[in-house]
Scaffold this motif. Sequence first.
Motif, PDB file in Angstrom:
ATOM      1  N   HIS A 108     -11.096  -9.057   0.141  1.00 31.66           N
ATOM      2  CA  HIS A 108     -10.292  -9.611   1.309  1.00 31.66           C
ATOM      3  C   HIS A 108     -10.520 -11.130   1.780  1.00 31.66           C
ATOM      4  N   ASP A 256      -6.361  -2.617   6.472  1.00 34.61           N
ATOM      5  CA  ASP A 256      -7.098  -2.185   5.475  1.00 34.61           C
ATOM      6  C   ASP A 256      -7.000  -0.703   5.634  1.00 34.61           C
ATOM      7  N   HIS A 258      -7.780   2.376   3.984  1.00 30.05           N
ATOM      8  CA  HIS A 258      -8.522   3.278   2.813  1.00 30.05           C
ATOM      9  C   HIS A 258      -8.416   4.681   3.131  1.00 30.05           C
ATOM     10  N   ARG A 259      -8.086   4.981   4.521  1.00 28.45           N
ATOM     11  CA  ARG A 259      -8.047   6.251   4.511  1.00 28.45           C
ATOM     12  C   ARG A 259      -7.012   6.552   5.780  1.00 28.45           C
ATOM     13  N   ASP A 313      -6.503   1.788  -1.900  1.00 32.06           N
ATOM     14  CA  ASP A 313      -7.505   0.753  -2.058  1.00 32.06           C
ATOM     15  C   ASP A 313      -7.007  -0.698  -2.316  1.00 32.06           C
ATOM     16  N   HIS A 314      -7.837  -1.559  -2.465  1.00 35.86           N
ATOM     17  CA  HIS A 314      -7.298  -2.826  -2.595  1.00 35.86           C
ATOM     18  C   HIS A 314      -6.429  -3.242  -3.712  1.00 35.86           C
TER      19      HIS A 314
END
Lengths: 386, 463
Positions: A108, A256, A258-259, A313-314
């Motif tokens: 990030h 962000d 992720h979940r 994810d990223h």
Amino acid sequence: MDRRQLLSLGGLAFPALSWAQAAASAAGRVLVLVELKGGNDGLNTVVPYAHPAYAQLRPSLALKADEVLRLDGALGLHPSLAPLIPMWEKRELAVLLGLGYPQPNLSHFRSIEIWDTASRATEYLDEGWVARAMSAGLRESARFTTEGVAIGSASLGALAGANAVSLTNPEAFVTQARLVRPAHVQGNAALEHVLRVESGVLQAAEGLRGPGAGAMNTEFPTHNFGQAVRATCQIVAGQKGKGGVPVFHLTHGSFDTHRGQLATHANLLKQLAEGLAALKAGLVEAGAWERALVVTYSEFGRRARQNQSGGTDHGTAAPHFVMGGSVRGGRFVGTMPDLDRLDGNQNLVHTADFRQLYATIARRWWGVNPETVVRGTFDLLPFLEV
Amino acid sequence: MNTTLPSRLSAADARHLLGRTGFMPSPGEVSAWAGLAPDEAVNRLLAGARRAEPRQPAPAFTREPIRPPLRAQGDVDARKEALRQLRADTVALAGWWLQEMRDSPTPLAERMALFWHNHFATSVQKVRQAQGMYIQHQLLRRHALGSFRELLHGVARDPAMLIYLDGAANRAESPNENFAREVMELFTLGEGQYSEQDIKEAARAFSGWAVDREAWAARFRPRQHDRGDKTLLGQRGRFDADAALDVMLDQPAAPRFIVSKLWREFVSPVPDAKVVEPVAQRFRESGWRTDVALRELLLSPAFWAPQNRAVLIKSPVELAVGTLRQFEIELDNAQALVGVTARQGQMLFSPPNVKGWPGYTDWITSTTLLDRKRFTERLFRAVEQPRMEMGRGMQPGGFGVRFDAEPWLKPLGAWPDREPDEAARGKLVEAVLATAPVHPVPAGTVGLSYLRAMSLDPAFQLK
């Protein structure tokens, strides 16, 4: 009777023509940068709903073809972005596809630094790209009230190194500026920083002082992003006859995800779209829409394939929005990254360099040499009428 | 660079040491440390901090049974109430900690707990469990000056961290990379010291952990752990979470990374690689003892060099707590400070992201600088209220603060109702600012207004 009063009386839409003169000078233009903090999932923002790989990569995250707001036979917007559709239809909103950069860094912090400084992935720069545009000639073109205002975030991002300020509430800012006294900037790096911020405060407060915008008729959403939009519009409206503020930096997020991405993302995009629609309304009310350009950006997009936590994810490349009275909108600019050809990390391969966006702004919006701003030669992107 | 340490601490040396390792010292504290040899002073600081215990019990909610997760609440109202409770608990916890910082006789212990909170940044915004944040806080306190290795292993299976970086959602079948990436980038090695492939392999090693929310405990679920071979940072093996962390610590970059971060916290903004290297070696050889590394740094010539003084910027917590400690201002209730530091960009238990608060010059933007100045201005106006009517006693003020000005000013040769003379002005500067003021205080400024004016000087932001 000035234009604002006229508008508040009649709520009339004025023809672009009357503002063509005002917009003639690059210095009178307003650029609003909207940072989608945390890495926005481009694939669920501008959705390749017709591509078979899309649903395969995202068994539970893929949006159904009948929920997306179709823009053409291949791509559509997330349903939360409905407030943007009128701008698309009025051709004031364009979508830039596949923005990224070579050797993407999935951190990030490093990645946003790359976007903010317009550096290569392998070089470290201190100044934001806006600061370089200032030294490339923009600074000489006007006596700005302040070179940039960041609203709602401590960091100046792309404005770092410019003579810019951050604030949350313009009136409070002006009142509190009395705590600062003019001083000659010198000392160690820490003290110099404090003194430079103080001198920026004094200069900006001078230009933001006065009757200001008063109350605007536009209704702004009550969430943080909506309130940052309100402050932006108030400042723009209050700058009539003053130096003006050429750049605003707003943040929204965190993206962000992720979940459990689905609900969070839908809500973030809803707030984004509400805020952007209010931004247009407010800038129209301030008489500045024709000379305004609004750009979204984010440190990266997210992984094409969803993870096991219902998140992503990223990633790398992502689409971004440009809007404003001078945008050649209602169209896509560039090429959608190929879902069948992912990179070694299973990420999208970018089809346009984000520095092309900045170079276009430098050249076409500000009329300064883009090579000093983005440190190299990049093809311009065709999204502006000016 | 000055290559020697002072043989005995002058008042200015003591002020520098205490300001950097604690919060801002009062003139009384300074005189208690002046005259010591540097190693004596540093040993005393470390010994005190290692023995430190909180003075007040943590808020009562920390001893209650673990609260059910927010999403287990049946209806909207219950959820709203739980959210309100979560906010209230977090503020109570932050207020308690700030009060500890204000009152602690061993402020270095609090500074180190804060250092690790910033290093292993975890936010209640995502964890949504104030009790869980307190449990993590105890972990950070326990190892604050002890073994970094144990601390790292503890953090990796701390429920709050498992939730914050999605470790609890990392399963063999489809790993979640969040923790694997940040543990290398931010907790152990630093950017550029690993590859994207290393992240994927580490994520596999970390798979299989879950959080039992009823017991607030980490649980290993063998069936969700990837037991296969992994290649991590050039080593091959069937790594699990602990083994993967040790592979990371085996990298020469790891001790350098931590020592450099300690340097930026305590010494100067730019670590000197020549000094960091031997300290990093000692750090690793000592079994990753943080107190060993810190002792080396505090006894390095760089720490004492004149060019490294007043080059750091106070964090909002240091500014708020430091101002109270420096002026021996007592506080009824530190909860008011929670909002103060939050507005200045540092809400405890709620760092902006996993990188923590970036600090240094990032603390000072136009928004936060004006808030910082507003804080000291209001603080002094609160204690400046006419003291004549109040007699010589403690004075009530807007923050619930009390400042007994006369005993504070008198040893410096100053008085609450007089403009300080030249000699007193010099002593006030030395007591209040880490370096020369930028603006002279206007002639005719009396007593407490004089202190208020100094607190608005740009030099007051430095330490």
